[in-house]
Design an enzyme around this catalytic site. Sequence first.
Site, PDB file in Angstrom:
ATOM      1  N   ALA A   1       0.403  -1.017   0.358  1.00 44.73           N
ATOM      2  CA  ALA A   1      -0.312  -0.091  -0.090  1.00 44.73           C
ATOM      3  C   ALA A   1       0.680   1.793  -0.022  1.00 44.73           C
ATOM      4  CB  ALA A   1      -0.834   0.015   1.329  1.00 44.73           C
ATOM      5  N   HIS A   2      -0.024   2.228   0.319  1.00 45.38           N
ATOM      6  CA  HIS A   2       0.774   3.342  -0.055  1.00 45.38           C
ATOM      7  C   HIS A   2       2.093   3.988   1.114  1.00 45.38           C
ATOM      8  CE1 HIS A   2      -3.294   6.462   1.277  1.00 45.38           C
ATOM      9  NE2 HIS A   2      -2.961   4.797   2.073  1.00 45.38           N
TER      10      HIS A   2
END
Lengths: 356, 356, 356
Positions: free
Chosen positions: B241-242
Amino acid sequence: MKSNQFQLDQLAQLIHGQPIGQLNYVVSGLASLKQAQSHHIAYVKSEKFLSDAEACKAGILIVTSDVQKQLKNHSNFIVVDNPYLVFSQLTHTFERKITERGIEATAQIHPSAMIGENTYIGHYVVIGENAVIGDNTIIQSHAKIDYGVEVGRDGFIDSHVTITGEAKIGDRVRVHANTVIGGEGFGYVPYQGIWHRIAQLGSVRIGNDVRIGSNCSIDRGALDDTILEDGVIIDNLVQVAHNVTIGSNTAIAAKCGIAGSSVIGKNCILAGACGVSGHIKIADNVTLTGMSMVTGNILEAGTYSSGTGLMDSGHWRRTVVRFRQLADVPLTKLAKQIDHIQSQIESIESTLKSRK
Amino acid sequence: MKSNQFQLDQLAQLIHGQPIGQLNYVVSGLASLKQAQSHHIAYVKSEKFLSDAEACKAGILIVTSDVQKQLKNHSNFIVVDNPYLVFSQLTHTFERKITERGIEATAQIHPSAMIGENTYIGHYVVIGENAVIGDNTIIQSHAKIDYGVEVGRDGFIDSHVTITGEAKIGDRVRVHANTVIGGEGFGYVPYQGIWHRIAQLGSVRIGNDVRIGSNCSIDRGALDDTILEDGVIIDNLVQVAHNVTIGSNTAIAAKCGIAGSSVIGKNCILAGACGVSGHIKIADNVTLTGMSMVTGNILEAGTYSSGTGLMDSGHWRRTVVRFRQLADVPLTKLAKQIDHIQSQIESIESTLKSRK
Amino acid sequence: MKSNQFQLDQLAQLIHGQPIGQLNYVVSGLASLKQAQSHHIAYVKSEKFLSDAEACKAGILIVTSDVQKQLKNHSNFIVVDNPYLVFSQLTHTFERKITERGIEATAQIHPSAMIGENTYIGHYVVIGENAVIGDNTIIQSHAKIDYGVEVGRDGFIDSHVTITGEAKIGDRVRVHANTVIGGEGFGYVPYQGIWHRIAQLGSVRIGNDVRIGSNCSIDRGALDDTILEDGVIIDNLVQVAHNVTIGSNTAIAAKCGIAGSSVIGKNCILAGACGVSGHIKIADNVTLTGMSMVTGNILEAGTYSSGTGLMDSGHWRRTVVRFRQLADVPLTKLAKQIDHIQSQIESIESTLKSRK
């Protein structure tokens, strides 16, 4: 951290905040408190981040009035009620926009397909018979929009997306790269040791303002449709099986899987890697913590969990041995038995005392 | 089992081993001990595989000196210190190489993109504005290298890969088919019952010698970047994920998911299907066993696990009933209570004895 | 719900059933009991659905003889022994067929590739050297059929599928969108703190009548091949690692992962999101319930489970605390100790009585 140039007063006006300090101070990007430099604007989510904010080198800070009064090291502010929300709006100002419009010469568009105004259809996109693409929608390279698929206006379909099964998609929908919508549901009848395929005749209906991440699979229904209502947001690598319904504004984090025909309510939150069995009903406003396994209906709003916490592997191995014994250890009965024994002993002790 | 022809002495020279037997014996492929035929070379990982080695039909065996002395049925050997490592090197000798070079006429390359020397750019590849491709890098068909993306030298990008979000990728990086790098992070602010999208302005930075499997999603950061350090290896269907950071030489097996902003140390190993929550810190040299769920920081090196073992479903159902009762059964208190009861009984018994 | 027009007697003949009612009654689609209208044919799976069937508006019902006798509100039937199986066959009648044939001008086919009769090769498909496509097989747009890959007859390969690693695929195989077959296995040797890549020289062999969903990864073997036997069906987002063997007619639901070199028997069913460790052997006729974690061999047919059920999060947190204590609570010993204490007390009580 895109390069656009904005003055403090311009940004304040844009986000309906109160400018404080040097009104013509120029910033060219948004940044986190940690990484911000003098050409950045940053935001302070709450008083919890006061010391980070003091240490931050940002040229401008977006703050609440309370936070602003407590900061000594800064002089340029935009004061707002909800800095986090305002920050989310500002990201759109600093985002690099896709400005291409028109249809690339290499796109293959069936003559019967209807393409709206002001769209962008990228290289090697294939759009099939009777497909419809709404105004202002951007279809990135290599996307496949198959027979009968409809995509609404102001949409964004990223590269290598496959949309098939005559899916109907609303307005302002974002579908990220390599996702598959409308693929065949996993429907097979076992008979005489062989799996017999059920051709999937349903479709997928996706409402407005829906977001689907990359590498997701949203299958078409068997007879009826798979449905994602308005405002649903879905992260990457999520499986939505045939005939699932997901209620409006429900958020589904990465790696979740929803099995066939399950119905998830509105405003639910599924944290990462949750699994929902088939034919399950989940009420509105349910939150599942990460890696939860749902095998029965959830009829009441609330937060639910499953699984066991992390341990060092030695401890874990001993724990699991005991866990396996649980089936043969009548825990609550033992607890009652111990209470009973305790009272027997007290009775014996009082007998002994009385005979002293 | 590719067909290249090599003599025993050639191979021995190639892998710095000691040849024993018929030096001009020719093999044309590598094979496992089980499947090898006389035209194959195989390797014996350790003494554990002695009997498999004796039964093996390979024309040449790669062995340690100790193993060589114990084998009666074979006469052609290459003696080395670490047969498994040498085997891993030999696979490259027998691998079919991609020898195509140049740019296919159907590739769409923006005039501003910079393509290095001796690259291969396959059919229907799309390379955007300001993108950079380093020397000797191979980009397979249909890949999308979006605006501002940079890929270093000696790389391999397989078909249908999407690289976007201005990702910067180092040298000797391999990205397998249908993976998405730099897709938008899952960032939304809830406000008045609606999810408000945070445009993602960060990017992805990937070091040298990184390997990413097929169907992975590596999201761009929200403000700062998502980072994979040098030597990270990732299997298929993994979610990063980011704003995640993964330390150098960490290995992540298939189907793991790492939620936003978590930081994983160097030299870690995550077995298959582990889940790491957001904003978690994992130290260097941590190993997670399969399907582990990490919801808190791991500050010390070691091996960690979660979950419960497999049981037949009848036993499992009874176990889970007891598991659910655990909340209301004060286990450690009961254990102490039993000890206390035992001492009470002993005291009563001694009282009884003394009154005999 | 595709529009084809069929009379009751035509359909009855097609499915070898007994027509009852208005023989020239026309329907144009299949529908579920809930959604059916007068122009639909629906099916009643069993007597369990009698009241739904009475309420259903379908023009024709497919039923067993027993069910037919109990329905008062309907007059048009087709009576068969197994309505569900017959329904699965009828879906093929109402399915929209892909009628395109031939090779799109934009497909890139290596001169050495062999393409069978009556195939469809879609836009922007790339077919490599020495590849083989069997008769009647449909390859949708953007698929990549790499060097040396063979696909049998009557197959369906959807958009953005990547088949590489010289995979050999049988007849009547369906591969859904964005799946990767034959990608490189995750094989690395750790040496001196670095991961050394093992080039993967094995391939993938897929039998007849296999079905693979969307976004799956089926890796090629390291030396020997990864094998899917005849009749295997696989849902979406499934990982099959190098050198796995899956026995015939085994069904694998979405989001499962099978680690390297594991061997799964015939006629097994893996429910969603199960994980199987590497080098595991699973017998024939094994069923795993959802999210099961298999870390050891399963040598006997049967149903197996792992994990813990869902609870509200408060209850769950208390339960997990107790779960962690299990390692230090000798459950079965405690149970025995309690029995022992009970008998000691009885002995004391009898002593007391005898001394009255």
